[in-house]
Write a protein that holds these residues in place. Structure first.
Motif, mmCIF file in Angstrom:
data_model
loop_
_atom_site.group_PDB
_atom_site.id
_atom_site.type_symbol
_atom_site.label_atom_id
_atom_site.label_comp_id
_atom_site.label_asym_id
_atom_site.label_seq_id
_atom_site.Cartn_x
_atom_site.Cartn_y
_atom_site.Cartn_z
ATOM 1 N N GLN A 159 0.507 -0.968 0.112
ATOM 2 C CA GLN A 159 0.092 -0.106 -0.220
ATOM 3 C C GLN A 159 1.188 1.186 -0.263
ATOM 4 O OE1 GLN A 159 -2.273 -0.613 3.208
ATOM 5 N NE2 GLN A 159 -3.946 -1.825 2.067
ATOM 6 N N TYR A 161 1.339 3.625 -2.389
ATOM 7 C CA TYR A 161 1.228 4.281 -3.847
ATOM 8 C C TYR A 161 2.664 5.013 -4.048
ATOM 9 C CZ TYR A 161 -3.113 2.739 -1.924
ATOM 10 O OH TYR A 161 -3.719 1.393 -0.840
ATOM 11 N N TYR A 185 -0.501 -4.316 -3.876
ATOM 12 C CA TYR A 185 -1.218 -2.961 -3.772
ATOM 13 C C TYR A 185 -0.160 -1.927 -4.416
ATOM 14 C CZ TYR A 185 -4.767 -5.800 -1.711
ATOM 15 O OH TYR A 185 -5.522 -7.213 -0.812
ATOM 16 N N CYS A 186 0.656 -2.296 -4.805
ATOM 17 C CA CYS A 186 1.310 -1.156 -5.865
ATOM 18 C C CYS A 186 0.976 -1.334 -7.332
ATOM 19 C CB CYS A 186 2.879 -1.434 -5.169
ATOM 20 S SG CYS A 186 3.384 -1.106 -3.162
ATOM 21 N N SER A 187 1.621 -0.197 -7.766
ATOM 22 C CA SER A 187 1.036 -0.313 -9.306
ATOM 23 C C SER A 187 1.813 0.089 -9.908
ATOM 24 C CB SER A 187 -0.009 1.189 -9.602
ATOM 25 O OG SER A 187 -0.260 1.299 -10.652
ATOM 26 N N LEU A 317 -8.119 1.949 -6.858
ATOM 27 C CA LEU A 317 -7.457 3.978 -6.236
ATOM 28 C C LEU A 317 -7.688 4.866 -7.151
ATOM 29 C CD1 LEU A 317 -4.274 2.427 -5.578
ATOM 30 C CD2 LEU A 317 -6.223 2.302 -3.857
ATOM 31 N N ILE A 322 -4.706 7.993 -3.802
ATOM 32 C CA ILE A 322 -2.954 8.374 -3.505
ATOM 33 C C ILE A 322 -1.846 9.132 -3.015
ATOM 34 C CG2 ILE A 322 -2.497 6.580 -5.555
ATOM 35 C CD1 ILE A 322 -1.880 8.377 -7.370
#
Length: 350
Positions: A159, A161, A185-187, A317, A322
């Protein structure tokens, strides 16, 4: 005449402390015992509280062996920059001995770069006969230290971001000994996973989790194919909520022959029946199916079931989500941010 009776007074406990007795002096414990006790605290508690108790505790808290593992997460008490500076200080205290680090909510590209670069800089200084303490630089006799990257074996970020694919690639490429990586949960792009796989030949555990979607039925095997192509040594793989299909799963089974644990919970595009189910169970010791219980999952496991018009971001998200929660702390903490040797987290608030 009736005799009066009274219940006997309770005997004093033999272990009860009497007035004037001496209480144990916790500051006189052996350093090894103090270290064992303090290691049960988290990194934040040690830096903010334990090291301020007394001089003996402060010495123990500065010992690099206390910082082989760092577990930190922003629980909302302060701004992200506060925890980033605190984390940099903890990394400095490890003096290159950091083996495992777990960061949640606040990590950035610059922090990952600092963690990776810090080890290389320390090794260069050691090779030249210099060693960096948290407060001083001392000249020592030259030591034979081979030039290599970090001893870091486990990197977990969740998480976070503000971590980008480019930032993660730059950091991980300096950590060839890495055995465990979590980027939940990291793009991140699929190409970044390929580079990571090529840079970390010892990688045995990968966790790349995201929000699970039942609808829309958005299918994508890019992550699975990148893993299958570049991470043959994986033994544990968690792809909670991924969009892979049966094609991607078959590729993973082909490309990762040593896989022992596979978590496919909320991977609703996988149809784990028939020949695919048989193959999966024959090749992998533990398989978590798409609809298995999520009671032991550490993050929010809410399933998204939305129409296609709502599917703007695969991670669920928005731009607001973010943004950092406490951006107003940034200006206060940016001053002297490059000097972490004498970091005092309280000085920004008092």
């Amino acid at each position: 005449m009736a005799s009066s009776s009274s219940s006997p007074s309770p005997s004093p406990s033999p272990t009860a402390m009497k007035e004037g007795d001496n209480y144990p002096n916790w500051t006189e414990l052996l350093p090894e015992l103090t270290s064992s006790i303090l290691n049960r605290l988290g990194a934040i508690e040690i830096v903010e509280t334990a090291r301020r108790v007394c001089r003996s505790w402060r010495r123990v808290c500065k010992d690099p062996s206390m910082w082989r593992k760092i577990d930190m997460r922003n629980l909302g008490d302060h701004g992200d920059m506060y925890y980033e500076e605190l984390c940099r200080h903890a990394v400095d205290l490890s003096q290159g001995g950091l083996v495992e680090i777990n960061l949640c909510h606040f990590a950035t590209d610059s922090l990952l770069s600092y963690i990776a670069d810090r080890f290389q800089n320390l090794l260069v200084l050691l090779n030249l006969g210099l060693i960096v303490d948290s407060n001083v630089v001392m000249l020592l006799r030259p030591k034979c230290v081979s030039f290599s990257s970090s001893n870091l074996r486990s990197l977990k970020v969740a998480q976070c971001y503000e971590i980008t694919s480019e930032g993660l690639i730059e950091a991980v490429s300096k950590l060839p000994l890495l055995e465990e990586l979590e980027v939940s949960y990291c793009s991140l792009s699929e190409e970044s996973l390929k580079v990571i796989g090529q840079s970390c030949p010892n990688l045995k555990t990968l966790k790349k989790n995201c929000v699970g979607y039942r609808r829309p039925r958005d299918e994508c095997d890019d992550v699975a194919l990148a893993i299958a192509e570049t991470m043959p040594g994986l033994r544990h793989l968690q792809l909670f909520g991924d969009r892979l299909t049966d094609v991607g799963l078959n590729a993973i089974l082909d490309g990762c022959p040593n896989l022992e644990h596979l978590d496919l919970r909320q991977c609703f595009n996988v149809d784990l029946v028939g020949d695919l189910e048989k193959r999966c169970l024959e090749r992998v010791k533990v398989v978590r199916r798409p609809n298995d219980s999520v009671h032991d999952y550490p993050f929010d496991a809410t399933v998204n079931d939305v129409s296609s018009s709502d599917d703007g971001d695969p991670y669920g998200l928005s731009d607001v989500d973010i943004m950092s929660e406490d951006e107003f702390y940034y200006d206060d903490l940016s001053e002297d941010a490059s000097d972490n040797s004498d970091f005092d987290p309280y000085e920004y608030y008092y």
